[in-house]
Design a protein around this motif. Sequence first.
Motif, PDB file in Angstrom:
ATOM      1  N   LEU A  40      63.502  44.416  62.586  1.00 29.83           N
ATOM      2  CA  LEU A  40      62.451  44.845  63.411  1.00 29.83           C
ATOM      3  C   LEU A  40      62.029  44.069  64.597  1.00 29.83           C
ATOM      4  CD1 LEU A  40      60.221  47.284  61.437  1.00 29.83           C
ATOM      5  CD2 LEU A  40      61.468  48.051  63.338  1.00 29.83           C
ATOM      6  N   LYS A  41      61.749  42.843  64.097  1.00 27.41           N
ATOM      7  CA  LYS A  41      61.402  41.753  64.901  1.00 27.41           C
ATOM      8  C   LYS A  41      62.281  41.400  65.913  1.00 27.41           C
ATOM      9  CE  LYS A  41      57.575  38.942  65.090  1.00 27.41           C
ATOM     10  NZ  LYS A  41      57.469  37.666  64.758  1.00 27.41           N
ATOM     11  N   LEU A  42      63.556  41.507  65.396  1.00 30.78           N
ATOM     12  CA  LEU A  42      64.605  41.077  66.466  1.00 30.78           C
ATOM     13  C   LEU A  42      64.621  42.194  67.416  1.00 30.78           C
ATOM     14  CD1 LEU A  42      67.500  39.706  64.062  1.00 30.78           C
ATOM     15  CD2 LEU A  42      66.332  38.488  65.850  1.00 30.78           C
ATOM     16  N   ASN A  43      64.637  43.461  67.070  1.00 29.86           N
ATOM     17  CA  ASN A  43      64.588  44.399  68.123  1.00 29.86           C
ATOM     18  C   ASN A  43      63.714  44.223  69.011  1.00 29.86           C
ATOM     19  OD1 ASN A  43      66.841  45.824  67.107  1.00 29.86           O
ATOM     20  ND2 ASN A  43      65.889  47.134  65.511  1.00 29.86           N
ATOM     21  N   GLU A  44      62.229  43.984  68.576  1.00 26.78           N
ATOM     22  CA  GLU A  44      61.170  43.686  69.729  1.00 26.78           C
ATOM     23  C   GLU A  44      61.318  42.552  70.551  1.00 26.78           C
ATOM     24  OE1 GLU A  44      57.814  42.871  67.507  1.00 26.78           O
ATOM     25  OE2 GLU A  44      57.642  44.804  66.473  1.00 26.78           O
ATOM     26  N   GLN A  45      62.309  41.721  70.099  1.00 26.89           N
ATOM     27  CA  GLN A  45      62.602  40.445  70.940  1.00 26.89           C
ATOM     28  C   GLN A  45      63.922  40.696  71.553  1.00 26.89           C
ATOM     29  OE1 GLN A  45      63.099  37.756  67.254  1.00 26.89           O
ATOM     30  NE2 GLN A  45      61.192  36.525  68.048  1.00 26.89           N
ATOM     31  N   GLU A  46      64.206  42.074  71.871  1.00 28.49           N
ATOM     32  CA  GLU A  46      65.240  42.526  72.624  1.00 28.49           C
ATOM     33  C   GLU A  46      66.371  42.026  72.490  1.00 28.49           C
ATOM     34  OE1 GLU A  46      63.474  42.113  76.545  1.00 28.49           O
ATOM     35  OE2 GLU A  46      62.377  43.843  76.340  1.00 28.49           O
ATOM     36  N   VAL A  47      66.868  41.987  71.197  1.00 28.50           N
ATOM     37  CA  VAL A  47      68.082  41.444  70.519  1.00 28.50           C
ATOM     38  C   VAL A  47      68.772  42.723  69.872  1.00 28.50           C
ATOM     39  CG1 VAL A  47      69.350  39.840  68.986  1.00 28.50           C
ATOM     40  CG2 VAL A  47      67.574  39.227  70.255  1.00 28.50           C
ATOM     41  N   SER A  48      69.915  42.886  70.374  1.00 30.33           N
ATOM     42  CA  SER A  48      70.635  43.931  69.732  1.00 30.33           C
ATOM     43  C   SER A  48      71.388  43.448  68.472  1.00 30.33           C
ATOM     44  CB  SER A  48      71.752  44.561  70.776  1.00 30.33           C
ATOM     45  OG  SER A  48      72.743  43.843  70.734  1.00 30.33           O
ATOM     46  N   VAL A  49      71.051  44.429  67.263  1.00 32.75           N
ATOM     47  CA  VAL A  49      71.671  43.790  65.920  1.00 32.75           C
ATOM     48  C   VAL A  49      72.725  44.646  65.613  1.00 32.75           C
ATOM     49  CG1 VAL A  49      71.069  43.581  63.718  1.00 32.75           C
ATOM     50  CG2 VAL A  49      69.318  43.269  65.633  1.00 32.75           C
ATOM     51  N   GLN A  50      73.813  43.784  65.008  1.00 32.84           N
ATOM     52  CA  GLN A  50      74.924  44.557  64.419  1.00 32.84           C
ATOM     53  C   GLN A  50      75.337  43.864  63.061  1.00 32.84           C
ATOM     54  OE1 GLN A  50      78.860  44.824  66.338  1.00 32.84           O
ATOM     55  NE2 GLN A  50      77.827  44.803  68.526  1.00 32.84           N
ATOM     56  N   MET A  51      75.951  44.683  62.192  1.00 34.39           N
ATOM     57  CA  MET A  51      76.346  44.289  61.176  1.00 34.39           C
ATOM     58  C   MET A  51      77.679  44.345  60.782  1.00 34.39           C
ATOM     59  SD  MET A  51      74.819  45.522  57.469  1.00 34.39           S
ATOM     60  CE  MET A  51      76.044  46.869  57.149  1.00 34.39           C
ATOM     61  N   LEU A  52      78.504  43.034  60.462  1.00 32.85           N
ATOM     62  CA  LEU A  52      80.021  42.958  60.270  1.00 32.85           C
ATOM     63  C   LEU A  52      80.037  42.805  58.733  1.00 32.85           C
ATOM     64  CD1 LEU A  52      81.094  40.897  63.413  1.00 32.85           C
ATOM     65  CD2 LEU A  52      80.975  43.413  63.145  1.00 32.85           C
ATOM     66  N   SER A  53      80.848  43.290  58.007  1.00 28.36           N
ATOM     67  CA  SER A  53      80.956  43.073  56.720  1.00 28.36           C
ATOM     68  C   SER A  53      82.487  43.270  56.326  1.00 28.36           C
ATOM     69  CB  SER A  53      80.179  43.872  55.661  1.00 28.36           C
ATOM     70  OG  SER A  53      80.269  43.655  54.342  1.00 28.36           O
TER      71      SER A  53
ATOM     72  N   LEU B 207      64.312  32.302  66.495  1.00 26.68           N
ATOM     73  CA  LEU B 207      64.450  32.540  67.911  1.00 26.68           C
ATOM     74  C   LEU B 207      63.023  32.553  68.600  1.00 26.68           C
ATOM     75  CD1 LEU B 207      66.132  34.002  69.881  1.00 26.68           C
ATOM     76  CD2 LEU B 207      65.376  36.327  68.994  1.00 26.68           C
ATOM     77  N   GLU B 208      61.925  32.830  68.206  1.00 26.14           N
ATOM     78  CA  GLU B 208      60.931  32.611  68.730  1.00 26.14           C
ATOM     79  C   GLU B 208      60.283  31.064  69.062  1.00 26.14           C
ATOM     80  OE1 GLU B 208      57.748  34.375  66.247  1.00 26.14           O
ATOM     81  OE2 GLU B 208      56.068  34.081  67.432  1.00 26.14           O
ATOM     82  N   VAL B 209      60.572  30.255  68.062  1.00 24.56           N
ATOM     83  CA  VAL B 209      60.258  28.898  68.554  1.00 24.56           C
ATOM     84  C   VAL B 209      61.203  28.504  69.505  1.00 24.56           C
ATOM     85  CG1 VAL B 209      60.201  26.749  67.558  1.00 24.56           C
ATOM     86  CG2 VAL B 209      59.313  28.530  66.407  1.00 24.56           C
TER      87      VAL B 209
ATOM     88  N   ARG C  79      62.752  29.929  72.045  1.00 23.80           N
ATOM     89  CA  ARG C  79      62.307  30.462  73.199  1.00 23.80           C
ATOM     90  C   ARG C  79      61.241  29.870  73.573  1.00 23.80           C
ATOM     91  NH1 ARG C  79      63.523  37.061  72.612  1.00 23.80           N
ATOM     92  NH2 ARG C  79      66.228  36.757  73.064  1.00 23.80           N
ATOM     93  N   LYS C  80      60.286  29.874  72.882  1.00 23.59           N
ATOM     94  CA  LYS C  80      59.023  29.179  73.544  1.00 23.59           C
ATOM     95  C   LYS C  80      59.296  27.522  73.951  1.00 23.59           C
ATOM     96  CE  LYS C  80      54.456  28.947  74.022  1.00 23.59           C
ATOM     97  NZ  LYS C  80      53.653  29.842  74.422  1.00 23.59           N
ATOM     98  N   ALA C  81      60.205  26.918  72.957  1.00 22.48           N
ATOM     99  CA  ALA C  81      60.422  25.766  73.380  1.00 22.48           C
ATOM    100  C   ALA C  81      61.329  25.628  74.893  1.00 22.48           C
ATOM    101  CB  ALA C  81      61.601  24.972  72.334  1.00 22.48           C
ATOM    102  N   GLY C  82      62.196  26.678  75.100  1.00 20.26           N
ATOM    103  CA  GLY C  82      62.790  26.823  76.166  1.00 20.26           C
ATOM    104  C   GLY C  82      61.990  26.952  77.382  1.00 20.26           C
ATOM    105  N   GLY C  83      60.792  27.417  77.182  1.00 22.99           N
ATOM    106  CA  GLY C  83      59.852  27.794  78.246  1.00 22.99           C
ATOM    107  C   GLY C  83      58.989  26.473  78.483  1.00 22.99           C
ATOM    108  N   LEU C  84      58.751  25.880  77.562  1.00 19.86           N
ATOM    109  CA  LEU C  84      58.203  24.387  77.753  1.00 19.86           C
ATOM    110  C   LEU C  84      59.048  23.532  78.097  1.00 19.86           C
ATOM    111  CD1 LEU C  84      56.122  23.909  74.414  1.00 19.86           C
ATOM    112  CD2 LEU C  84      54.941  23.980  76.984  1.00 19.86           C
ATOM    113  N   ILE C  85      60.410  23.413  77.858  1.00 21.88           N
ATOM    114  CA  ILE C  85      61.478  22.426  78.625  1.00 21.88           C
ATOM    115  C   ILE C  85      61.183  22.582  79.881  1.00 21.88           C
ATOM    116  CG2 ILE C  85      63.829  22.010  78.852  1.00 21.88           C
ATOM    117  CD1 ILE C  85      64.063  22.289  75.721  1.00 21.88           C
TER     118      ILE C  85
ATOM    119  N   ALA D  38      69.004  31.576  74.366  1.00 24.46           N
ATOM    120  CA  ALA D  38      69.741  32.322  75.290  1.00 24.46           C
ATOM    121  C   ALA D  38      70.182  33.512  74.839  1.00 24.46           C
ATOM    122  CB  ALA D  38      70.993  31.433  75.952  1.00 24.46           C
ATOM    123  N   ILE D  39      70.296  34.021  73.576  1.00 25.40           N
ATOM    124  CA  ILE D  39      70.937  34.996  72.668  1.00 25.40           C
ATOM    125  C   ILE D  39      70.495  36.351  73.168  1.00 25.40           C
ATOM    126  CG2 ILE D  39      71.905  33.541  70.768  1.00 25.40           C
ATOM    127  CD1 ILE D  39      69.706  35.823  69.390  1.00 25.40           C
ATOM    128  N   ASP D  40      71.448  37.197  73.333  1.00 24.26           N
ATOM    129  CA  ASP D  40      70.858  38.599  73.430  1.00 24.26           C
ATOM    130  C   ASP D  40      71.611  39.644  72.533  1.00 24.26           C
ATOM    131  OD1 ASP D  40      73.457  38.619  74.120  1.00 24.26           O
ATOM    132  OD2 ASP D  40      73.016  39.603  76.359  1.00 24.26           O
TER     133      ASP D  40
END
Lengths: 51, 750
Positions: free
Chosen positions: B564-577, B668-670, B672-678, B434-436
């Motif tokens: 890059l892959k996460l961006n493709e998966q429409e997840v916005s990325v941030q860095m906290l340090s 994340l990919e797995v 999401r796929k599992a969520g679809g199958l569920i 469910a993450i974005d």
Amino acid sequence: MTTLAYLIPVALLLGGLGLSGFLWALKSGQYEDLDGAAERILIDQDDKPER
Amino acid sequence: MALEVADAASALPSIHEIKLASRALGGDIHQTDLSVPAVHCGGCIQTIEAALAKLENVEMARVNLSTKRVSVRWQGDEVPPFFATLSRLGYQAHLFDPEIHEKDKTLSELIRAVAVAGFAAGNIMLLSVSVWSGAEGATRDLFHWISALIAIPALAFAGGIYFRSAANALRHGRMNMDVPIAVGVSLAYATSLYETINHGEHAYFDASVSLLFFLLIGRTLDHVMRERARTAVNGLSRLVARGSIVLRDDGTREYVPVAELMPGMRLLIAAGERIPVDGDIISGNSDLDCSIVSGESAPKTVSAGTHVQAGTLNLTGPLTMQATAAAKDSFLAEMVRLMEAAEGGRSRYRRIADRISALYAPVVHLAAFATFLGWMIASGDWYRAITVAIAVLIITCPCALGLAVPIVQVMAARRLFEAGVMVKDGSALERLAAIDSAVFDKTGTLTLGLPRLVNVAAIDPAMLAIAADMAAHSRHPFSKTLAGLGGFAGQPKLESVSEYPGCGIEGTAAGSTWRLGRRGWAAWKARISGKGTNGGTVLTKDGVIVASFVFEDALRADARAAILKLNEQEVSVQMLSGDTAAACREVANLLDIRRFVPDLLPSGKVERIETLATAGHKVLMVGDGLNDTPALGAAHVSIAPASAAEIGRNAADFVFLRESLLAVSLALEVSRKAGGLIRQNIAVAILYNTIAVPVAILGHVTPLIAAIAMSASSLLVIGNALRLEGFVRDAPTKTVPNDGRSNSSGLAQL
């Protein structure tokens, strides 16, 4: 009908034997290391039988 | 591998520590459990068992290949040197805490329940087949009576798991999937018994017991999967001290467990040990690795008077420190408290299965009740009305629904396990799907927390070789990197090498003095002439700089690809340090991360995540340090690398064992796929119900039809879940690159 009188107890007894065998194996830890058991058969032990 | 990175930083556990982690078996026999991740074949078993058995006082050593553990029984007060023996054989070992064994009880209870239910289901099904094929009169009654008898232990033993869980849910005013199961199974048994007593035709013993059997299989698989993940995570090395050597006022030394350390005690910390509690240094110079505590990548030089935090690693020299806080008030405990306070989306999250059953159970029970009323009004025959109502309950008993979710999650967890990602529980997969937005820590997560030499090309190979030889004598992270770059054979041989904690290493070779370390210390001639005072690491010959080294934190393998892959998966990325703005900007630029926040305290990270959460985002936190732990707890779902601190690993929902950061996007990919199958599986189960329920309400369901319908829907759901395997088969080649080996592909090549 008379055949049932001994066939059913025999069938149940055999099934129960299998079940108790499994429960015993479980309890005595035989399922704790399945990968290890598969490999251990290849290990030569030096405890040769006495002649 | 990341694991080795963490291991290399810690010394072998001391004898005191081993004693503390062993348990007494009576007499003077002790058992110590070790986790040895490198055990992988029959040869390993033999080598380890033979070598350990030869040690004096060792009574027995047994390797468990499945859990990659070795348990050693020994007698007497002396601890046999099994760590030294194992490391001589090439196996890294960690102490393993004995209390974790308790968990296994649930598993053996489940397996026993499956066995009993399987036995009962098989035998009752055989008897039922004879009834369906036309047994009549006294024979049918006999078969029903025998079935009723066999079903009793199955219901008591296997059904008990469901009855307890359902009772527990009801007591807390909640609904879970086990409530309709418990109601259906017990009502089916009760009416069948009534039928049997009255020489009736339809008994549902087979349905109620095989239902339990199917559901228990799903439950057991689920448990096995989680247990495997937990074992793998528990086997990782410990990054927190178990105790410390206390220097008493009368000069005696004693090893004291962390929990008993009191403020005011003087502690001796050897190089390679972790600081057990917060304190001030009394004497000694050293470098501390703070990366796991604060996120700072460069080691900190400390000397008398410096305040140190629990959890930091003492790298180069022995220290004497005075504790200023007990373990329960130290930095580590503070993190645990922050984490518990922050426990956010996770505790509020309700699993899909529970949310469905909250709707499903009332609907089913109302339908059964309405059926009963309808038949009462239509026929006035209360016996017929009850029989039909029970048939409705049995046919709607959520066999397929109960399997629909766990089976998919087991398949997904297995797939991730193969890729080195451990899933702690099924709800983690649901939450991850469910993450974005994703929040990354920098040091140790996006980077390895290990320095990398940037200017290799500019350094004379002969000088590099000398530096490498000298560096091999130190634990400092820069030294370790340099030591790995040696290999040239023509350099002069070093005669005496000594380390000056906080400064560097000095050695003599071919009549001249060489120093490797801090510029101000090593280049004493340069210092006099007033040039080159800007820090950095240099190699000097008789005080003159011959080479200077520039280090940078190495990026984790595939960090850029993963972002890059996460961006493709429409997840916005941030860095906290917790690191400096300059260090963060550099990494952010290299990885194309647009938003980052530097200089954050642990509570600051939690605040950022809570802000995101209140804005309606579902946040994934990826982090490794102690300072990330509260944030890992606050996020909707969290992932930690294997090199993370224990509490971080325990707080995270996923732990990835390999170095590549692509594990995050794969998970994340797995998921999401599992969520679809569920969702598909639940749709299948609901479709089945919409067909079967009207048939049942009209009174056409016999035990035979119930048995066939239930098995068919379960098989359909399981078959659909297995499709995840098919999706997954082509994935590994592109998503799991070489694990490890990629240290060299650092910043420069990106």
